[in-house]
Design a protein around this motif. Structure first.
Motif, mmCIF file in Angstrom:
data_model
loop_
_atom_site.group_PDB
_atom_site.id
_atom_site.type_symbol
_atom_site.label_atom_id
_atom_site.label_comp_id
_atom_site.label_asym_id
_atom_site.label_seq_id
_atom_site.Cartn_x
_atom_site.Cartn_y
_atom_site.Cartn_z
ATOM 1 N N LEU A 267 -11.533 4.446 -11.634
ATOM 2 C CA LEU A 267 -11.772 4.479 -12.939
ATOM 3 C C LEU A 267 -10.731 4.359 -13.913
ATOM 4 O O LEU A 267 -10.997 3.329 -15.012
ATOM 5 C CB LEU A 267 -12.456 5.929 -13.347
ATOM 6 C CG LEU A 267 -13.681 6.449 -12.766
ATOM 7 C CD1 LEU A 267 -13.933 7.840 -12.668
ATOM 8 C CD2 LEU A 267 -14.896 5.401 -13.127
ATOM 9 N N GLU A 268 -9.526 4.617 -13.638
ATOM 10 C CA GLU A 268 -8.451 4.269 -14.262
ATOM 11 C C GLU A 268 -8.176 2.838 -14.421
ATOM 12 O O GLU A 268 -7.592 2.400 -15.323
ATOM 13 C CB GLU A 268 -7.284 5.219 -13.924
ATOM 14 C CG GLU A 268 -7.096 6.680 -13.985
ATOM 15 C CD GLU A 268 -6.094 7.341 -13.369
ATOM 16 O OE1 GLU A 268 -5.801 8.604 -13.721
ATOM 17 O OE2 GLU A 268 -5.503 6.487 -12.548
ATOM 18 N N GLN A 269 -8.357 2.220 -13.395
ATOM 19 C CA GLN A 269 -8.060 0.697 -13.132
ATOM 20 C C GLN A 269 -9.378 -0.160 -13.588
ATOM 21 O O GLN A 269 -9.045 -1.209 -13.900
ATOM 22 C CB GLN A 269 -7.729 0.373 -11.956
ATOM 23 C CG GLN A 269 -6.347 0.989 -11.340
ATOM 24 C CD GLN A 269 -6.086 0.597 -10.060
ATOM 25 O OE1 GLN A 269 -6.716 -0.304 -9.302
ATOM 26 N NE2 GLN A 269 -4.937 1.072 -9.472
ATOM 27 N N LYS A 270 -10.244 0.476 -14.243
ATOM 28 C CA LYS A 270 -11.319 -0.162 -14.707
ATOM 29 C C LYS A 270 -12.592 -1.000 -13.926
ATOM 30 O O LYS A 270 -12.985 -1.919 -14.206
ATOM 31 C CB LYS A 270 -11.378 -0.873 -16.017
ATOM 32 C CG LYS A 270 -10.675 -0.021 -17.346
ATOM 33 C CD LYS A 270 -10.683 -0.737 -18.470
ATOM 34 C CE LYS A 270 -10.079 0.017 -19.529
ATOM 35 N NZ LYS A 270 -10.039 1.538 -19.499
ATOM 36 N N THR A 273 -17.053 1.919 -13.629
ATOM 37 C CA THR A 273 -17.408 2.692 -14.737
ATOM 38 C C THR A 273 -17.983 4.128 -14.057
ATOM 39 O O THR A 273 -18.571 4.109 -13.054
ATOM 40 C CB THR A 273 -18.319 2.069 -15.635
ATOM 41 O OG1 THR A 273 -19.612 1.739 -14.879
ATOM 42 C CG2 THR A 273 -17.751 0.703 -16.014
ATOM 43 N N GLU A 274 -18.194 4.951 -14.849
ATOM 44 C CA GLU A 274 -18.647 6.419 -14.628
ATOM 45 C C GLU A 274 -20.236 6.061 -14.125
ATOM 46 O O GLU A 274 -20.844 6.664 -13.021
ATOM 47 C CB GLU A 274 -18.708 7.386 -15.621
ATOM 48 C CG GLU A 274 -17.475 8.162 -15.504
ATOM 49 C CD GLU A 274 -17.305 9.194 -14.552
ATOM 50 O OE1 GLU A 274 -18.148 9.294 -13.542
ATOM 51 O OE2 GLU A 274 -16.213 9.597 -14.648
#
Length: 312
Positions: A267-270, A273-274
């Motif tokens: 998620l941090e590195q994209k 997505t959720e």
């Protein structure tokens, strides 16, 4: 990375379901769950081709799934059904499928190590570029087979990656009580091969270490010993309450759970997505539920089939 995350989730949900089915008296024999160690099998097997080999252990469901095993056939085998990989005759600890390069799980601690060396020798004699990934626990590193298997792989420069899954406890015995060295990988020096210690709850760290070892093996440079520090979430087997493990230790390791840890990184590195992550989780749950349905609806082998598929 997304595929590795999906595979880790499938293993986790699969093991949780097996735990549940055992409680319903649907699983003959016992089970040894892989939950908590998913990053090791997935990180290693992500580097392997379909024609590469693996040898597995009594805690082998995760290895089989990571190598590409069908969830339905694995679940059917665990439930003793005819549609399982070994027609229901192997059960939880003896799943094998040569077409996947899954040379078999074995209940005998350390038994897969010389088998991996043998498979490595066959590769060398045939002149192919295959490799063998050999999974075993730190308890197996105190068996004679550990010395014999790694020694011959070293002497003959065989393409084997030895992967020690160090979950700190051989059944109920803590590693520090039976080993004078801190790391299993420190023993690599005795065989003149590289040894690496990695965070076994970090799938990227495992992947990168295995990548180097697999590359080295394919190039004909011989074996590597990788030690992955990890932690099983459950007891040794389904009936083990694991009261020998300090509560504080368990809580600390649960904070290092490899799955939410990897999800956070994605998620941090994209990379995810959720929304996509939620879909992957739902798909993994659905895949496991489908495997359960397939297994439950499958027939048991007939009594007379007990004499089929045996050597004598």
């Amino acid at each position: 990375m997304v595929e590795m995350y999906q595979k880790m989730l499938e293993i986790r949900y699969f093991e949780e379901k097996v735990f549940e089915l055992y409680g319903q008296n649907l699983v003959p024999g016992t089970i040894h769950l892989y939950a908590g160690q998913e990053a090791v099998a997935v990180g290693v097997c992500a580097n392997l081709r379909k024609d590469d080999y693996i040898t597995s252990t009594h805690r082998g469901h995760g290895h089989c799934i990571a190598k590409g095993g069908q969830l339905g056939k694995i679940m059917a085998e665990i439930l003793g059904k005819k549609t399982g990989y070994c027609k229901g005759k192997g059960g939880s600890m003896h799943i094998a499928d040569f077409s996947l390069g899954m040379l078999g799980a074995t209940a005998v601690v350390g038994a897969g190590i010389p088998i991996a060396a043998g498979a490595g020798l066959s590769i060398k004699l045939r002149g192919t570029s295959q490799v063998v990934a050999c999974f075993f626990g730190e308890g197996a590193s105190n068996q004679g087979t550990f010395h014999e298997g790694i020694n011959v792989a070293s002497v003959w420069t065989l393409p084997v990656v030895f992967v020690c899954e160090n979950n700190l406890y051989a059944m109920g015995t803590r590693q520090s009580r039976v080993m004078a060295v801190e790391n299993v990988a420190d023993r690599a020096v005795a065989y003149g091969i590289p040894g690496a210690v990695v965070d076994g709850n970090d799938v990227i760290a495992v992947y990168e270490a295995a990548h180097e070892a697999v590359k080295r093996a394919r190039e004909g440079k011989g074996p590597t010993l990788i030690e992955c520090k990890t932690y099983r979430h459950k007891g040794h087997s389904r009936v083990d309450p694991a009261t020998y493990r300090p509560k504080e230790e368990v809580e600390e390791w649960l904070k290092k759970d490899p799955i939410p840890r990897f999800k956070k990184k994605l998620l941090e590195q994209k990379v995810l997505t959720e929304t996509v992550a939620n879909k992957i989780e739902k798909d993994a749950i659905a895949a496991v539920e489908g495997a359960v349905k397939f297994a439950l609806e499958s027939p048991y082998p007939a009594p007379e089939e007990a004499l089929e598929d045996v050597y004598a």
